[in-house]
Design a protein around this motif. Structure first.
Motif, PDB file in Angstrom:
ATOM      1  N   VAL A   4       0.836  -1.185   0.000  1.00 48.78           N
ATOM      2  CA  VAL A   4       0.000   0.000   0.000  1.00 48.78           C
ATOM      3  C   VAL A   4       0.870   1.232   0.000  1.00 48.78           C
ATOM      4  O   VAL A   4       1.865   1.300   0.713  1.00 48.78           O
ATOM      5  CB  VAL A   4      -0.897   0.043   1.253  1.00 48.78           C
ATOM      6  N   PHE A   5       0.495   2.193  -0.805  1.00 46.39           N
ATOM      7  CA  PHE A   5       1.177   3.477  -0.835  1.00 46.39           C
ATOM      8  C   PHE A   5       0.114   4.553  -0.771  1.00 46.39           C
ATOM      9  O   PHE A   5      -0.909   4.463  -1.428  1.00 46.39           O
ATOM     10  CB  PHE A   5       2.006   3.624  -2.117  1.00 46.39           C
ATOM     11  N   VAL A  56     -10.786  -4.467   3.296  1.00 50.66           N
ATOM     12  CA  VAL A  56     -10.789  -3.015   3.139  1.00 50.66           C
ATOM     13  C   VAL A  56     -11.848  -2.477   4.091  1.00 50.66           C
ATOM     14  O   VAL A  56     -13.038  -2.767   3.938  1.00 50.66           O
ATOM     15  CB  VAL A  56     -11.111  -2.593   1.693  1.00 50.66           C
ATOM     16  N   THR A  57     -11.418  -1.726   5.091  1.00 46.47           N
ATOM     17  CA  THR A  57     -12.338  -1.243   6.100  1.00 46.47           C
ATOM     18  C   THR A  57     -12.435   0.273   6.055  1.00 46.47           C
ATOM     19  O   THR A  57     -11.684   0.937   5.347  1.00 46.47           O
ATOM     20  CB  THR A  57     -11.895  -1.727   7.499  1.00 46.47           C
ATOM     21  N   GLY A  58     -13.380   0.792   6.827  1.00 46.60           N
ATOM     22  CA  GLY A  58     -13.590   2.243   6.862  1.00 46.60           C
ATOM     23  C   GLY A  58     -15.061   2.542   7.058  1.00 46.60           C
ATOM     24  O   GLY A  58     -15.922   1.693   6.809  1.00 46.60           O
ATOM     25  N   PRO A  59     -15.373   3.746   7.512  1.00 43.60           N
ATOM     26  CA  PRO A  59     -16.780   4.114   7.755  1.00 43.60           C
ATOM     27  C   PRO A  59     -17.572   4.229   6.466  1.00 43.60           C
ATOM     28  O   PRO A  59     -17.008   4.266   5.364  1.00 43.60           O
ATOM     29  CB  PRO A  59     -16.660   5.477   8.452  1.00 43.60           C
ATOM     30  N   VAL A 231      -6.452  -2.941   4.981  1.00 40.88           N
ATOM     31  CA  VAL A 231      -6.179  -1.536   4.685  1.00 40.88           C
ATOM     32  C   VAL A 231      -7.428  -0.752   5.036  1.00 40.88           C
ATOM     33  O   VAL A 231      -8.530  -1.310   5.124  1.00 40.88           O
ATOM     34  CB  VAL A 231      -5.789  -1.309   3.210  1.00 40.88           C
ATOM     35  N   GLN A 232      -7.255   0.525   5.253  1.00 39.40           N
ATOM     36  CA  GLN A 232      -8.372   1.352   5.704  1.00 39.40           C
ATOM     37  C   GLN A 232      -8.536   2.560   4.789  1.00 39.40           C
ATOM     38  O   GLN A 232      -7.546   3.185   4.395  1.00 39.40           O
ATOM     39  CB  GLN A 232      -8.118   1.827   7.134  1.00 39.40           C
ATOM     40  N   LEU A 233      -9.785   2.846   4.435  1.00 39.39           N
ATOM     41  CA  LEU A 233     -10.106   4.050   3.688  1.00 39.39           C
ATOM     42  C   LEU A 233     -10.739   5.069   4.612  1.00 39.39           C
ATOM     43  O   LEU A 233     -11.668   4.748   5.372  1.00 39.39           O
ATOM     44  CB  LEU A 233     -11.066   3.726   2.538  1.00 39.39           C
ATOM     45  N   PRO A 241      -3.609   0.299   8.795  1.00 37.22           N
ATOM     46  CA  PRO A 241      -3.752   0.509  10.239  1.00 37.22           C
ATOM     47  C   PRO A 241      -2.519   0.081  10.992  1.00 37.22           C
ATOM     48  O   PRO A 241      -1.861  -0.907  10.639  1.00 37.22           O
ATOM     49  CB  PRO A 241      -4.965  -0.361  10.613  1.00 37.22           C
ATOM     50  N   LYS A 242      -2.184   0.803  12.037  1.00 36.92           N
ATOM     51  CA  LYS A 242      -1.020   0.473  12.861  1.00 36.92           C
ATOM     52  C   LYS A 242      -1.326  -0.776  13.688  1.00 36.92           C
ATOM     53  O   LYS A 242      -2.433  -0.971  14.153  1.00 36.92           O
ATOM     54  CB  LYS A 242      -0.674   1.626  13.795  1.00 36.92           C
TER      55      LYS A 242
END
Length: 243
Positions: A4-5, A56-59, A231-233, A241-242
């Motif tokens: 990821v970049f 792929v996560t995120g609100p 990865v998170q959007l 994510p850390k």
């Protein structure tokens, strides 16, 4: 491993750089802005290797569904390049796009089953649409239904199934043509925890036989249980994510 970049200066030009040899999906400095000015994705770069399982996560509204739509050609990037299984979707049109979509299985949150068709007919529908002979369709149906544990429900209609069973039918339909890539857009969004975990276990099983699986979800508990890369959007930007 997925690479990821995010937010880094890019040397991308109008011509796509070749995807890495083992990447089945590659987004290169991709941005997507809708006509109302909403920025769904901003300068997203992402390489996914063949055989990966990625969450792929995120609100809600963070760009998750848009990312998947770019991967099967329902939406087009305004900038950057989207490469899937060796094809650049930025320029792909017509029959060539249709051929690529046959190599991508798609699972939706709301199942999208045909009410007046049985489980068997819903799963077979994609093969009928591709013009496969009846014998070949029959040969593929049983393994797909067995994979999702619904052989005994083959003659049932969608309204005779639970929500979890309906989602498993949609997974069988997505994999019956043996695609190398499976995209699942919030596949557990309408399910209780037990059924959600059943769906994830099926996706993990599919991944174990070599299918590349990309799942969007906002369910953090499932992500922790699954122990796959994430990865998170957030506001169209992609982060790892850390921890």
């Amino acid at each position: 491993m997925t690479q990821v970049f995010n937010g880094q200066p890019s040397s991308a030009t109008n011509r796509a750089s070749p995807a890495k040899a083992d990447a089945i999906v590659s987004l290169q400095s991709v941005s997507k802005t809708y006509e109302n000015g909403s920025k769904a994705l901003v300068d997203v770069s992402l390489d996914i290797k063949r055989g990966d399982f990625l969450f792929v996560t995120g609100p809600s509204g963070s760009g998750k569904s848009t990312l998947l739509k770019l991967l099967y050609g329902e939406e087009r990037a305004n900038q950057g390049d989207v490469l899937v299984d060796g094809c650049n979707l930025t320029t792909l049109r017509g029959d060539r796009l249709s051929q690529l979509r046959r190599r991508i299985g798609i699972v939706f949150q709301d199942y999208k089953l045909i009410p007046r068709r049985t489980v068997m007919e819903n799963v077979a529908f994609v093969l009928w649409a591709q013009g496969l002979p009846r014998k070949e369709i029959h040969r593929r149906l049983q393994p797909a239904l067995k994979m999702v544990g619904l052989v005994h429900k083959a003659d049932c209609f969608p309204d005779q199934l639970s929500g979890g069973e309906q989602q498993r039918v949609s997974i069988a339909r997505a994999i019956v043509s043996t695609p190398p890539i499976l995209l699942a857009d919030e596949p557990t969004g309408n399910l209780d925890p037990d059924n959600s975990w059943q769906v994830i276990k099926i996706l993990k099983k599919l991944n174990s036989v070599g299918i590349t699986v990309i799942v969007t979800t906002h369910d953090e508990s499932l992500i922790r249980l699954s122990n796959h890369p994430t990865v998170q959007l957030r506001n169209g930007y992609l982060y790892r994510p850390k921890g």
